[in-house]
Scaffold this motif. Sequence first.
Motif, PDB file in Angstrom:
ATOM      1  N   GLY A 144       0.817  -1.217   0.000  1.00 47.45           N
ATOM      2  CA  GLY A 144       0.000   0.000   0.000  1.00 47.45           C
ATOM      3  C   GLY A 144       0.846   1.260   0.000  1.00 47.45           C
ATOM      4  O   GLY A 144       0.561   2.208  -0.742  1.00 47.45           O
ATOM      5  N   LEU A 145       1.900   1.291   0.818  1.00 47.36           N
ATOM      6  CA  LEU A 145       2.798   2.447   0.846  1.00 47.36           C
ATOM      7  C   LEU A 145       3.487   2.644  -0.503  1.00 47.36           C
ATOM      8  O   LEU A 145       3.585   3.764  -1.012  1.00 47.36           O
ATOM      9  CB  LEU A 145       3.865   2.268   1.926  1.00 47.36           C
ATOM     10  N   SER A 146       3.947   1.552  -1.072  1.00 46.67           N
ATOM     11  CA  SER A 146       4.676   1.634  -2.336  1.00 46.67           C
ATOM     12  C   SER A 146       3.772   2.082  -3.479  1.00 46.67           C
ATOM     13  O   SER A 146       4.133   2.978  -4.251  1.00 46.67           O
ATOM     14  CB  SER A 146       5.307   0.277  -2.645  1.00 46.67           C
ATOM     15  N   VAL A 147       2.606   1.479  -3.599  1.00 41.85           N
ATOM     16  CA  VAL A 147       1.674   1.867  -4.657  1.00 41.85           C
ATOM     17  C   VAL A 147       1.192   3.297  -4.440  1.00 41.85           C
ATOM     18  O   VAL A 147       1.092   4.085  -5.382  1.00 41.85           O
ATOM     19  CB  VAL A 147       0.500   0.872  -4.740  1.00 41.85           C
ATOM     20  N   GLY A 148       0.893   3.652  -3.195  1.00 39.99           N
ATOM     21  CA  GLY A 148       0.470   5.019  -2.895  1.00 39.99           C
ATOM     22  C   GLY A 148       1.536   6.039  -3.244  1.00 39.99           C
ATOM     23  O   GLY A 148       1.249   7.087  -3.845  1.00 39.99           O
ATOM     24  N   THR A 149       2.792   5.742  -2.894  1.00 40.88           N
ATOM     25  CA  THR A 149       3.898   6.637  -3.230  1.00 40.88           C
ATOM     26  C   THR A 149       4.051   6.762  -4.740  1.00 40.88           C
ATOM     27  O   THR A 149       4.242   7.856  -5.277  1.00 40.88           O
ATOM     28  CB  THR A 149       5.208   6.122  -2.604  1.00 40.88           C
ATOM     29  N   TYR A 150       3.945   5.630  -5.428  1.00 37.71           N
ATOM     30  CA  TYR A 150       4.041   5.635  -6.892  1.00 37.71           C
ATOM     31  C   TYR A 150       2.945   6.508  -7.501  1.00 37.71           C
ATOM     32  O   TYR A 150       3.212   7.333  -8.381  1.00 37.71           O
ATOM     33  CB  TYR A 150       3.945   4.208  -7.431  1.00 37.71           C
ATOM     34  N   LEU A 151       1.715   6.339  -7.045  1.00 33.80           N
ATOM     35  CA  LEU A 151       0.602   7.105  -7.600  1.00 33.80           C
ATOM     36  C   LEU A 151       0.746   8.602  -7.328  1.00 33.80           C
ATOM     37  O   LEU A 151       0.470   9.430  -8.201  1.00 33.80           O
ATOM     38  CB  LEU A 151      -0.725   6.580  -7.060  1.00 33.80           C
ATOM     39  N   VAL A 152       1.175   8.950  -6.117  1.00 35.39           N
ATOM     40  CA  VAL A 152       1.333  10.366  -5.781  1.00 35.39           C
ATOM     41  C   VAL A 152       2.400  10.999  -6.665  1.00 35.39           C
ATOM     42  O   VAL A 152       2.190  12.059  -7.258  1.00 35.39           O
ATOM     43  CB  VAL A 152       1.662  10.547  -4.281  1.00 35.39           C
ATOM     44  N   PHE A 153       3.562  10.351  -6.746  1.00 38.01           N
ATOM     45  CA  PHE A 153       4.646  10.942  -7.533  1.00 38.01           C
ATOM     46  C   PHE A 153       4.350  10.906  -9.027  1.00 38.01           C
ATOM     47  O   PHE A 153       4.559  11.892  -9.722  1.00 38.01           O
ATOM     48  CB  PHE A 153       5.980  10.238  -7.237  1.00 38.01           C
ATOM     49  N   ASN A 154       3.905   9.770  -9.524  1.00 39.29           N
ATOM     50  CA  ASN A 154       3.726   9.599 -10.967  1.00 39.29           C
ATOM     51  C   ASN A 154       2.506  10.361 -11.490  1.00 39.29           C
ATOM     52  O   ASN A 154       2.597  11.054 -12.503  1.00 39.29           O
ATOM     53  CB  ASN A 154       3.601   8.112 -11.295  1.00 39.29           C
ATOM     54  N   ASN A 155       1.388  10.263 -10.798  1.00 40.04           N
ATOM     55  CA  ASN A 155       0.142  10.827 -11.315  1.00 40.04           C
ATOM     56  C   ASN A 155      -0.157  12.237 -10.812  1.00 40.04           C
ATOM     57  O   ASN A 155      -0.647  13.068 -11.572  1.00 40.04           O
ATOM     58  CB  ASN A 155      -1.033   9.910 -10.989  1.00 40.04           C
ATOM     59  N   LEU A 156       0.108  12.514  -9.543  1.00 36.91           N
ATOM     60  CA  LEU A 156      -0.240  13.826  -8.996  1.00 36.91           C
ATOM     61  C   LEU A 156       0.870  14.853  -9.153  1.00 36.91           C
ATOM     62  O   LEU A 156       0.610  16.004  -9.491  1.00 36.91           O
ATOM     63  CB  LEU A 156      -0.613  13.693  -7.513  1.00 36.91           C
ATOM     64  N   LEU A 157       2.118  14.457  -8.882  1.00 40.55           N
ATOM     65  CA  LEU A 157       3.222  15.409  -8.941  1.00 40.55           C
ATOM     66  C   LEU A 157       3.895  15.465 -10.302  1.00 40.55           C
ATOM     67  O   LEU A 157       4.697  16.363 -10.561  1.00 40.55           O
ATOM     68  CB  LEU A 157       4.259  15.069  -7.866  1.00 40.55           C
ATOM     69  N   GLY A 158       3.615  14.501 -11.164  1.00 36.20           N
ATOM     70  CA  GLY A 158       4.218  14.488 -12.495  1.00 36.20           C
ATOM     71  C   GLY A 158       5.676  14.074 -12.507  1.00 36.20           C
ATOM     72  O   GLY A 158       6.405  14.408 -13.429  1.00 36.20           O
ATOM     73  N   VAL A 159       6.113  13.362 -11.456  1.00 39.84           N
ATOM     74  CA  VAL A 159       7.487  12.855 -11.397  1.00 39.84           C
ATOM     75  C   VAL A 159       7.436  11.395 -11.824  1.00 39.84           C
ATOM     76  O   VAL A 159       6.970  10.548 -11.068  1.00 39.84           O
ATOM     77  CB  VAL A 159       8.076  12.985  -9.976  1.00 39.84           C
TER      78      VAL A 159
END
Length: 170
Positions: A144-159
Motif C-alpha cells: 500500500g505504501l509503495s503503490v500510494g507513493t508511486y501514484l502520488v509521484f507519478n500521477n499527482l506530482l508528475g514525477v
Amino acid sequence: MKEVEVSKAWFRERSELGVSAVLVGLGALVLVDAVRIHTDFTQRGPVGPKAVPIAVGVGLLVVAALLARDVLRGGRGEAEGGEDVDLDAPADWRTVLMLCGAFLANAALIGVVGFPISGAIMFWGAAYALGSRHFTRDPLIAAGLSVGTYLVFNNLLGVPLPGGPLVGVL
C-alpha cells in the motif's frame, strides 16, 4: 609548548565551531552549484530553478554564522539526557546490514520490476529489519505504501517513476 596546549583547550571547549565550519562549506557548495545551474529552457512561473538552492545555501550560511556567534559568546550545546540509550552497548550491525540490504535491493530491482514492487520489497525489508514480525500485515502495508507513493509521484506530482509490469494496471 604551553601555547599549543592552550590552543587545543580553546578549540576543545568550542568544538561546535567545527559544525559551523561544515555548514559554511556546505552553504558555499550549494551556492556555487546553484549559480552554475543553466536556465536555457522556458521558465514556468515566477520562481526559477535557482531559487530554492540559493535559499538553502544562504540559510546554511546564516545558521553557520549564528551558531559561530553563539559559541564565541560562550554558548554550549546541552548534553543529550533524554534518551534511554546504553552507550556501552555494541552497535546492532545485523539491523544495519539488513536495512542496507533492503535499500540495495530497491536500487537493484527498481529498473527491472518497477517502483511499486521494488518499493514494497524495500518497505517490507525495512520493517523486518527493525523488528516487525507480522508476516501477513507487513507486506500488505508495504504494498500500500509503495503503490500510494508511486501514484502520488507519478500521477499527482508528475514525477515519472518506473512502473515495471504494473504500469498498465496503475
